[in-house]
Design an enzyme around this catalytic site. Sequence first.
Site, mmCIF file in Angstrom:
data_model
loop_
_atom_site.group_PDB
_atom_site.id
_atom_site.type_symbol
_atom_site.label_atom_id
_atom_site.label_comp_id
_atom_site.label_asym_id
_atom_site.label_seq_id
_atom_site.Cartn_x
_atom_site.Cartn_y
_atom_site.Cartn_z
ATOM 1 N N ASP A 91 3.600 12.821 36.574
ATOM 2 C CA ASP A 91 4.351 14.008 36.165
ATOM 3 C C ASP A 91 5.813 13.769 36.527
ATOM 4 O OD1 ASP A 91 1.746 14.877 35.810
ATOM 5 O OD2 ASP A 91 2.052 16.818 36.772
ATOM 6 N N LYS A 157 5.077 19.982 30.630
ATOM 7 C CA LYS A 157 4.701 20.784 31.796
ATOM 8 C C LYS A 157 5.830 21.759 32.121
ATOM 9 C CE LYS A 157 3.771 20.141 36.780
ATOM 10 N NZ LYS A 157 3.533 19.133 37.841
ATOM 11 N N LYS A 186 0.821 21.748 30.259
ATOM 12 C CA LYS A 186 0.426 22.037 31.638
ATOM 13 C C LYS A 186 1.274 23.176 32.181
ATOM 14 C CE LYS A 186 0.093 19.986 36.279
ATOM 15 N NZ LYS A 186 0.142 18.734 37.068
#
Length: 228
Positions: A91, A157, A186
């Site tokens: 991430d 995300k 996400k």
Amino acid sequence: MTVHLASMIDHTVLKSSTTVEQIHRLCAEAEEFGFASVCVNPCYVPLAADLLKDSKVKVCTVIGFPLGANTTATKIFEAKDAIQLGADELDYVVNISDVLNNRFDRIKKEMEEFVQVRSTASKPVMIKIILETCYLTDEQIKRLCELAKESGLDFVKTSTGFGTGGATAAHVQLMRETVGPNVGVKASGGIRNYQDAMTMVEAGANRIGASSGIAIVTQKASGENKGY
């Protein structure tokens, strides 16, 4: 609405004060509840990878975290190092200054370099870009999502959890509408219970980043927040 919520959760501990004991507990909990991954800082990737080597739970780590202000070269080094240490998912934080300065060419190039890292890895690796939506306009969020889709990233995300705000249903919905069905979304930041998580799922998230994963799934099991 039927979802397997536990399998959508990245069970997370990213505080600077995290201890070895907490990592052991995090990994044991992730196995027990069937979470998608554990998300840990890079220094704990080797330990998490060893603890979960016989498990279906993935090891996720963060890159350029939490500010996104590292150079691309530094982020790419971090990414390659994390994969070698055992990470399955990365991430990484977008350079928010580049977004605010309208330097989308730099952002696109960085995305493409991460995709290249994924393509040359010796195992399957998932790349998620963290937008830190609390600092961005809807138009900036949309543009980033369009670039992520064009570049071939796996997920967009919402947040690091260290900004001024976390995930919102409106941002998740905008991200899902922009990337379509084939890129993951996400939701992360401020998701603390079953109702929070289901609100994000209904808005379009298919992964939830949370340090409250157990509370989320045990509330469901106990029948709390009925109607979901």
